[in-house]
Structure formats: structure tokens, C-alpha cells
Design a protein around this motif. Sequence first.
Motif, PDB file in Angstrom:
ATOM      1  N   ASP A 109       0.682  -1.420  -0.028  1.00 16.36           N
ATOM      2  CA  ASP A 109      -0.039   0.402  -0.148  1.00 16.36           C
ATOM      3  C   ASP A 109       1.059   1.087  -0.030  1.00 16.36           C
ATOM      4  OD1 ASP A 109      -2.055   1.954   1.953  1.00 16.36           O
ATOM      5  OD2 ASP A 109      -2.380   0.987   0.421  1.00 16.36           O
ATOM      6  N   HIS A 110       0.483   2.081  -0.357  1.00 13.01           N
ATOM      7  CA  HIS A 110       0.875   3.926  -0.570  1.00 13.01           C
ATOM      8  C   HIS A 110       0.600   5.017  -0.546  1.00 13.01           C
ATOM      9  CE1 HIS A 110       4.760   5.789  -1.530  1.00 13.01           C
ATOM     10  NE2 HIS A 110       5.471   4.782  -0.875  1.00 13.01           N
ATOM     11  N   GLU A 111      -0.516   4.755   0.033  1.00 15.81           N
ATOM     12  CA  GLU A 111      -1.828   5.929   1.067  1.00 15.81           C
ATOM     13  C   GLU A 111      -2.648   5.805  -0.532  1.00 15.81           C
ATOM     14  OE1 GLU A 111       0.013   9.841   2.447  1.00 15.81           O
ATOM     15  OE2 GLU A 111      -1.067  10.082   0.390  1.00 15.81           O
ATOM     16  N   GLY A 140      12.729  10.082  -8.669  1.00 13.89           N
ATOM     17  CA  GLY A 140      11.904  11.137  -8.274  1.00 13.89           C
ATOM     18  C   GLY A 140      10.020  10.419  -7.897  1.00 13.89           C
ATOM     19  N   HIS A 141       9.691  11.323  -7.135  1.00 17.98           N
ATOM     20  CA  HIS A 141       8.648  10.889  -5.933  1.00 17.98           C
ATOM     21  C   HIS A 141       7.731  12.272  -5.868  1.00 17.98           C
ATOM     22  CE1 HIS A 141       5.516   8.964  -3.704  1.00 17.98           C
ATOM     23  NE2 HIS A 141       6.119   7.822  -4.109  1.00 17.98           N
ATOM     24  N   ARG A 142       5.935  11.918  -6.024  1.00 17.33           N
ATOM     25  CA  ARG A 142       5.021  12.790  -5.353  1.00 17.33           C
ATOM     26  C   ARG A 142       5.692  13.445  -3.919  1.00 17.33           C
ATOM     27  NH1 ARG A 142       0.703  15.202  -7.784  1.00 17.33           N
ATOM     28  NH2 ARG A 142       1.823  14.912  -9.686  1.00 17.33           N
ATOM     29  N   PRO A 162      12.257   4.707   1.177  1.00 13.88           N
ATOM     30  CA  PRO A 162      12.528   3.852   2.426  1.00 13.88           C
ATOM     31  C   PRO A 162      12.389   2.518   1.522  1.00 13.88           C
ATOM     32  CG  PRO A 162      10.248   4.602   2.921  1.00 13.88           C
ATOM     33  CD  PRO A 162      10.759   5.493   2.020  1.00 13.88           C
ATOM     34  N   ARG A 163      11.433   2.050   0.840  1.00 11.13           N
ATOM     35  CA  ARG A 163      10.984   0.708   0.079  1.00 11.13           C
ATOM     36  C   ARG A 163      12.247   0.586  -1.134  1.00 11.13           C
ATOM     37  NH1 ARG A 163       5.742   2.473  -2.595  1.00 11.13           N
ATOM     38  NH2 ARG A 163       6.885   4.016  -3.198  1.00 11.13           N
ATOM     39  N   ALA A 164      12.868   2.023  -1.682  1.00 11.83           N
ATOM     40  CA  ALA A 164      14.099   1.562  -2.691  1.00 11.83           C
ATOM     41  C   ALA A 164      14.902   1.044  -1.817  1.00 11.83           C
ATOM     42  CB  ALA A 164      14.729   2.946  -3.005  1.00 11.83           C
TER      43      ALA A 164
HETATM   44  C1  SDX Z   1       5.583   4.817  -8.166  1.00 14.36           C
HETATM   45  O1  SDX Z   1       2.219   7.798  -5.467  1.00 14.36           O
HETATM   46  C2  SDX Z   1       3.162   6.945  -5.112  1.00 14.36           C
HETATM   47  O2  SDX Z   1       2.735   6.574  -4.213  1.00 14.36           O
HETATM   48  C3  SDX Z   1       3.307   5.916  -6.308  1.00 14.36           C
HETATM   49  C4  SDX Z   1       4.016   4.912  -5.994  1.00 14.36           C
HETATM   50  C5  SDX Z   1       3.095   3.769  -5.207  1.00 14.36           C
HETATM   51  O3  SDX Z   1       3.840   3.305  -4.725  1.00 14.36           O
HETATM   52  O4  SDX Z   1       2.387   4.315  -6.249  1.00 14.36           O
HETATM   53  O5  SDX Z   1       5.874   5.398  -5.018  1.00 14.36           O
HETATM   54  C6  SDX Z   1       4.505   3.872  -7.218  1.00 14.36           C
HETATM   55  O6  SDX Z   1       4.899   5.456  -9.007  1.00 14.36           O
HETATM   56  C7  SDX Z   1       6.757   5.323  -7.529  1.00 14.36           C
HETATM   57  C8  SDX Z   1       7.246   6.781  -9.172  1.00 14.36           C
HETATM   58  C9  SDX Z   1       7.380   5.901 -10.502  1.00 14.36           C
HETATM   59  N1  SDX Z   1       7.654   6.535 -11.544  1.00 14.36           N
HETATM   60  C10 SDX Z   1       8.585   6.860 -11.930  1.00 14.36           C
HETATM   61  O7  SDX Z   1       9.865   6.489 -11.299  1.00 14.36           O
HETATM   62  C11 SDX Z   1       8.757   8.068 -13.515  1.00 14.36           C
HETATM   63  C12 SDX Z   1       9.255   8.779 -13.669  1.00 14.36           C
HETATM   64  N2  SDX Z   1       9.092   9.434 -12.641  1.00 14.36           N
HETATM   65  C13 SDX Z   1       8.840  10.448 -12.957  1.00 14.36           C
HETATM   66  O8  SDX Z   1       8.140  10.920 -13.959  1.00 14.36           O
HETATM   67  C14 SDX Z   1       8.441  11.767 -11.623  1.00 14.36           C
HETATM   68  O9  SDX Z   1       8.854  11.913 -10.301  1.00 14.36           O
HETATM   69  C15 SDX Z   1       6.708  11.436 -10.627  1.00 14.36           C
HETATM   70  C16 SDX Z   1       5.527  11.241 -11.676  1.00 14.36           C
HETATM   71  C17 SDX Z   1       7.280  10.055 -10.114  1.00 14.36           C
HETATM   72  C18 SDX Z   1       6.147  12.822  -9.662  1.00 14.36           C
HETATM   73  O10 SDX Z   1       6.134  13.252 -10.754  1.00 14.36           O
HETATM   74  P1  SDX Z   1       5.656  14.448 -10.183  1.00 14.36           P
HETATM   75  O11 SDX Z   1       5.512  14.712  -8.133  1.00 14.36           O
HETATM   76  O12 SDX Z   1       4.375  14.629 -10.350  1.00 14.36           O
HETATM   77  O13 SDX Z   1       6.458  15.361 -10.288  1.00 14.36           O
HETATM   78  P2  SDX Z   1       6.864  17.124 -11.874  1.00 14.36           P
HETATM   79  O14 SDX Z   1       6.472  15.518 -12.548  1.00 14.36           O
HETATM   80  O15 SDX Z   1       6.295  18.193 -11.601  1.00 14.36           O
HETATM   81  O16 SDX Z   1       8.738  17.242 -11.929  1.00 14.36           O
HETATM   82  C19 SDX Z   1       9.489  17.793 -10.665  1.00 14.36           C
HETATM   83  C20 SDX Z   1      10.171  18.608 -11.157  1.00 14.36           C
HETATM   84  C21 SDX Z   1      10.033  18.837 -12.985  1.00 14.36           C
HETATM   85  O17 SDX Z   1      11.475  19.259 -12.998  1.00 14.36           O
HETATM   86  P3  SDX Z   1      11.038  21.221 -13.093  1.00 14.36           P
HETATM   87  O18 SDX Z   1      10.221  21.073 -14.103  1.00 14.36           O
HETATM   88  O19 SDX Z   1      11.220  21.828 -12.068  1.00 14.36           O
HETATM   89  O20 SDX Z   1      11.895  21.939 -13.695  1.00 14.36           O
HETATM   90  O21 SDX Z   1      11.682  17.393 -12.028  1.00 14.36           O
HETATM   91  C22 SDX Z   1      12.025  16.609 -12.719  1.00 14.36           C
HETATM   92  C23 SDX Z   1      10.370  17.094 -13.510  1.00 14.36           C
HETATM   93  O22 SDX Z   1      10.659  17.695 -14.612  1.00 14.36           O
HETATM   94  N3  SDX Z   1      11.467  15.237 -12.749  1.00 14.36           N
HETATM   95  C24 SDX Z   1      11.889  14.856 -12.749  1.00 14.36           C
HETATM   96  C25 SDX Z   1      12.063  13.457 -12.593  1.00 14.36           C
HETATM   97  N4  SDX Z   1      11.660  12.819 -12.238  1.00 14.36           N
HETATM   98  C26 SDX Z   1      10.695  14.351 -12.439  1.00 14.36           C
HETATM   99  N5  SDX Z   1      13.398  14.838 -14.235  1.00 14.36           N
HETATM  100  C27 SDX Z   1      14.507  14.195 -14.351  1.00 14.36           C
HETATM  101  N6  SDX Z   1      14.286  12.405 -14.234  1.00 14.36           N
HETATM  102  C28 SDX Z   1      13.026  12.334 -13.154  1.00 14.36           C
HETATM  103  N7  SDX Z   1      13.012  11.278 -13.194  1.00 14.36           N
END
Ligand code: SDX
Length: 393
Positions: free
Chosen positions: A194-196, A271-273, A280-282
Motif C-alpha cells: 500500500d502507499h496511501e 523522483g516521487h510526488r 524507504p522501500r528503495a
Molecule cells: C510509483 O504516488 C505514489 O506513491 C506512487 C508509488 C506507489 O507506491 O504507489 O510510489 C509508485 O509510481 C513510483 C514512481 C514511479 N515513476 C517513475 O519512476 C517515473 C519517473 N518519475 C517521474 O516521472 C516523477 O518523478 C513522478 C511522476 C514520480 C512524480 O512527478 P511529480 O511529483 O508530478 O513531479 P514533477 O513531474 O512536477 O517533477 C518536478 C520536477 C520537474 O522539473 P521542473 O519542471 O521543476 O524543471 O522534477 C523533474 C521534472 O521535470 N523530474 C524529473 C524526474 N522526475 C521529476 N526529471 C528527470 N527524471 C525524473 N525521473
Amino acid sequence: QSGVITIDPGFKNTGSTKSAITFLDGEKGILRYRGYPIEQLADKSTFLEVAYLLIYGELPQKSEFETFKSQVTNHTLVHEDIKKLLDGFPSTAHPMGVLSSLVTSLTAFYPQSLDPNRSWEEVNLSIIRILAKMPTFAAWSYKNQMGHPVVYPDNKLDYCGNFLKMMFGLPTEEYEVDPVVSRALDKLLILHADHEQNCSASTVRIVGSSQASLYASISAGINALWGPLHGGANTAVIEMLEGIKADGGDTKKWMAKAKDKNDPFRLMGFGHRVYKNFDPRARIIKKAADDVLEKLGVNDPVLDIAKGLEQEALEDQYFVDRKLYPNVDFYSGIIYRALGIPAEMFTVMFALGRLPGWIAQWKEMRENKEPIGRPRQVYVGENERDYVDLAKR
Ligand code: SDX
């Protein structure tokens, strides 16, 4: 304020509900299920016990757990007509599409009665059914892709052992569950449980808020999870790491691509929202990756590329400024691969792990009698205008 509509794209600053299931602290990198730290659960518990904890709120007494386990075990078999559905899919069908279709088919086989007196008894039966059949559906989606005959559940095995046998068992030979593989899988499923209010859990809640059945809501969650920004990231991470390996391990070039605003490429698994610190899982999965690969005698060059990429990102100003750390998806694919699970199945594995969380979120939403989810909008379209006949346009 009444009447004022504020737009919050991606709900970054919106709380959708009150929940007692999972606690996250993104700044400190804390994750707890019903108050228990994820580190302790990953180390000491089992996936089925964590499922019970998430869904019913407490760690089970021995007798409660025995009953729960036997109920789940006795519902693993799937109606043969559902297996006929499976036979209709080409082997090219994506396992996530097969999984969501098979879960949706449960709504046809077990229609939800609208009798309010039966509903909680029926809900509990639905919970047992979906927990029991998801591993069967997940393994069968893989068998369909391989063009192999399905393997039926074996009720002598535990949850993970039964799944592994349905995944890798063949009519041509005996299948022995490897305890190292089964324990590693159990730990991975716990870490995904789970992850809220993530994207897929919010989807399950909003679909369930219309009083759609648990099966229909879970199927919606499976489809939301499929996207590469969410649960599809674990597959995208391995594809990215393989790309870097094919590129001679040139991590600097891929880091530059990830920072280039004109390039849509993002560093998958970073990255993560919520987590603006290490997920911590990583941390747990990264350590487990070393253990599992060593125990299985697997040497995967992609693991070294992943560690090199992580080190570079942690020292890169762009990533540091945006607090981009490895998330749950960055190392999980490396373990799945070492367990013999192919990349197309990684998101199915995520769905298998997240199932108890989705169930718990759906149940809490229904128990709290939350209203149907129906947000408003700010209209930015055309003002009123009159219809023009085709001949005059
Ligand atoms: C999961 O929500 C959860 O809890 C999800 C999860 C779960 O257990 O359910 O934890 C599982 O989904 C993990 C995330 C898996 N996704 C990825 O790894 C895909 C790559 N990561 C991203 O696309 C991004 O980090 C998100 C989608 C995870 C989060 O996106 P946000 O919170 O909407 O952040 P954002 O897109 O607004 O990014 C903020 C900034 C931006 O740059 P600026 O506009 O400020 O210049 O950070 C940059 C983004 O461009 N950025 C990245 C990046 N992630 C964010 N740049 C390069 N590589 C990345 N991975």
C-alpha cells in the motif's frame, strides 16, 4: 470558501480523504502500514499477514490468521468459463491487459447483489475471492504470453509458492519452489502492498465511490497502475538500464537527456510526488537485490549500471535541487529479473503486491460512507453561440 473553485492539477496539494491505513512522511522517508514501520514488516512478516493487517487493521491472532489463510487457499480455483476467456487472448496480449480483463470478468461471474442486508457478508467474500484468484490470474497472464498450458493452483503451497509454481511449473517436469526465491518475492510484495492515495489507489476509491463492485474498482486500479509514470516504471527502468548497457554504460549521456527540457525522457525509477528523500522501500530493495543475486549466484551487469547511475544522480545538482531520489521501482526490476520474471510481467507483480492496499482503501471508503467522487472545474471554453447549418459552414 463556498463558490470559489481552486484548480490543483494532479491534486498535488489536495487531500482527498482521511485514512487510517498507511502513513507516509516524504521529508523523513517514513512508511508505516497501520502504524508498523515497513522495515519491520518486510523483515518479520509475510505478505498474507500484511494483507490481513492492511485490510482488517490489526495483526491477526493465530486462529484468525489460520482461518484467513484457509479461506484464501480454498478460493484459488477459477471457474472454467473464465479460463475459456483466457484462451481467447492472443499470446501477444499484454499481461496487464489480460489481468485487468480477467479481474473484470469476476463482475460477470459474481454479480454484486444490491441487497443492503447481504452487502458486508458479500464484501468479505469478494475480498477473499480476489485475494485468492489474483495470483492465478497473474500467472495465467504469463502462461498466455508464453503460449504454455496454465498450471492450476496447488493448495499444499503457501501464497508465494503457489504463485511461483503456477508461473514456472510445466506439465513436462516437477517444479520445486526455491525458498530463497519465494522469500524474496514475499518481501517484494510486502513492500508494494500500500502507499496511501497514489494514482491507482485514488482510482480504486473514486470508482468504488459510485458503489461499483470491488472487482470493478480493482480492475480500474490495475489500469491506472499500468502507466509508465506509476507502476509501469519498473519495466521502463529495466528498458532504460538495458539501453545504457547497450550504449557502453554511458550514464552521463542519459543523465543529460533526463535534464534536457526539450527531451521528454525522464530517468525512470527516480523522483516521487511525496518522497523528497530516499524512498524507504528503495533502500530495502537495493539491499535485497545484493542478497538475492548473491544467493542465486546471479551476476547482472545491469545492477552495477543502476548503482553507478544512482551515485551520479545523488551528486547531480539538477537532481539534488529537485530532490529526485530512487523510488520503489528503481531496483525492484533487478530482483524480479533474477527471480526469472520477465520485464513485461513487472507491472503485474506490482499489481499483485498492491492488491491488499487497494482492497483496504476501497473498504475504508465504503465503511466511511464517503460520497461519490465528483470534482468541479473552471470552464475556459467558448461563450454561448448559435448552431450553423452544415450548408452554411
Ligand atoms: C510509483 O504516488 C505514489 O506513491 C506512487 C508509488 C506507489 O507506491 O504507489 O510510489 C509508485 O509510481 C513510483 C514512481 C514511479 N515513476 C517513475 O519512476 C517515473 C519517473 N518519475 C517521474 O516521472 C516523477 O518523478 C513522478 C511522476 C514520480 C512524480 O512527478 P511529480 O511529483 O508530478 O513531479 P514533477 O513531474 O512536477 O517533477 C518536478 C520536477 C520537474 O522539473 P521542473 O519542471 O521543476 O524543471 O522534477 C523533474 C521534472 O521535470 N523530474 C524529473 C524526474 N522526475 C521529476 N526529471 C528527470 N527524471 C525524473 N525521473
